[in-house]
Design a protein around this motif. Sequence first.
Motif, PDB file in Angstrom:
ATOM      1  N   ARG A   1       1.032   2.232  -2.865  1.00 30.26           N
ATOM      2  CA  ARG A   1       0.909   0.777  -2.693  1.00 30.26           C
ATOM      3  C   ARG A   1      -0.431   0.322  -3.288  1.00 30.26           C
ATOM      4  O   ARG A   1      -1.494   0.625  -2.753  1.00 30.26           O
ATOM      5  N   THR A   2      -0.365  -0.445  -4.358  1.00 33.02           N
ATOM      6  CA  THR A   2      -1.583  -0.857  -5.070  1.00 33.02           C
ATOM      7  C   THR A   2      -2.419  -1.837  -4.252  1.00 33.02           C
ATOM      8  O   THR A   2      -3.636  -1.895  -4.420  1.00 33.02           O
ATOM      9  N   TRP A   3      -1.785  -2.609  -3.362  1.00 29.69           N
ATOM     10  CA  TRP A   3      -2.550  -3.605  -2.610  1.00 29.69           C
ATOM     11  C   TRP A   3      -3.573  -2.943  -1.689  1.00 29.69           C
ATOM     12  O   TRP A   3      -4.659  -3.496  -1.467  1.00 29.69           O
ATOM     13  N   PHE A   4      -3.255  -1.746  -1.184  1.00 28.58           N
ATOM     14  CA  PHE A   4      -4.195  -1.078  -0.279  1.00 28.58           C
ATOM     15  C   PHE A   4      -5.445  -0.643  -1.028  1.00 28.58           C
ATOM     16  O   PHE A   4      -6.554  -0.744  -0.494  1.00 28.58           O
ATOM     17  N   ARG A   5      -5.268  -0.161  -2.248  1.00 25.00           N
ATOM     18  CA  ARG A   5      -6.425   0.248  -3.048  1.00 25.00           C
ATOM     19  C   ARG A   5      -7.323  -0.952  -3.322  1.00 25.00           C
ATOM     20  O   ARG A   5      -8.553  -0.839  -3.283  1.00 25.00           O
ATOM     21  N   THR A   6      -6.708  -2.100  -3.585  1.00 26.01           N
ATOM     22  CA  THR A   6      -7.487  -3.312  -3.831  1.00 26.01           C
ATOM     23  C   THR A   6      -8.262  -3.711  -2.577  1.00 26.01           C
ATOM     24  O   THR A   6      -9.449  -4.051  -2.638  1.00 26.01           O
ATOM     25  N   PHE A   7      -7.584  -3.680  -1.428  1.00 28.72           N
ATOM     26  CA  PHE A   7      -8.234  -4.019  -0.154  1.00 28.72           C
ATOM     27  C   PHE A   7      -9.391  -3.072   0.120  1.00 28.72           C
ATOM     28  O   PHE A   7     -10.496  -3.496   0.493  1.00 28.72           O
ATOM     29  N   TYR A   8      -9.152  -1.779  -0.061  1.00 31.26           N
ATOM     30  CA  TYR A   8     -10.186  -0.793   0.242  1.00 31.26           C
ATOM     31  C   TYR A   8     -11.404  -0.976  -0.651  1.00 31.26           C
ATOM     32  O   TYR A   8     -12.542  -0.851  -0.196  1.00 31.26           O
ATOM     33  N   GLN A   9     -11.177  -1.293  -1.923  1.00 28.86           N
ATOM     34  CA  GLN A   9     -12.301  -1.453  -2.839  1.00 28.86           C
ATOM     35  C   GLN A   9     -13.156  -2.649  -2.432  1.00 28.86           C
ATOM     36  O   GLN A   9     -14.389  -2.574  -2.426  1.00 28.86           O
TER      37      GLN A   9
END
Length: 292
Positions: free
Chosen positions: A224-232
Amino acid sequence: GSTLFGRLGGLLAGLSFIGPTSLLLALFAKHYDKLVAISSFREVLNGLQVGALVIICQSLVHLIWPYRYQTSTWGYVVLSFCLMQIAPRAEPLIILIGGVLALTLRNSVRSAWALRMPSGALILSIFWVHLKAGALVFGPGLSILSVLQKDVVEKFQWLSRGEFMDAFSLTQSIPGPVTTLSSFIGFQIGGSIGSVAALVGIYLPSVLFILFLLPVIKSWIEGRTWFRTFYQGAFFAVLGCLGASSLQLFFSTLTSVQHQIAFCVLMATQLIFSTPLWVTLLSGSAIEWFIK
């Protein structure tokens, strides 16, 4: 440990990792008052404080260096840094804002909270403060310093800022994770029971998360790409919060011209030659000893 040998393996690996350092720090805490009364040991601690501050700053540089050319990175860092100056106790919310903001900006391109301190014994208070820190802070281990500093030093005034820096300096001078400084803090406040309460509080959220929640969450967020964005976004907010706390430690630690010179020398040496952390700490003590 949990990946290879299950939950029992994870528990044993964690205890082996934090046990020796925690015991050493508790021992330091037990004899802290007697040791600081010795002028030569006080000089060593002052030097360790300068070296520890260099380590914090060097860690910040190391963490942000891969993202130094990204304009958005500095936006998150500066925003969280400024918010920490306005509402220093709202660090968990500030980190959450960083993650949500990253998601919001990504989506737009494509198309003071506080926990109530429970009444009761001092030991419960120690446990609660460390439980909050362990549950609400993620990313680099140093990021937990700002949360603990707000409660331990500023809100409840259990320790002075100098004593808090002593705890961090001693933690960095022996092997083990930075979060084991809770052993020292807890012992200084509530003795052996306080040390245990602090350690249980700081590590309990991570233990529960790794052993029970991580396998479920990992399978859910995988791909899930959205989680990577949130984490960054949250990660950059952590850097800003850590920078704000480092600024406060900077002014409280470097109180003399000698300390400021020592800091500049050690910081330059650390950045140019990437000296081991133990060398930086010992060099700080050696400089302090030589100056005195």
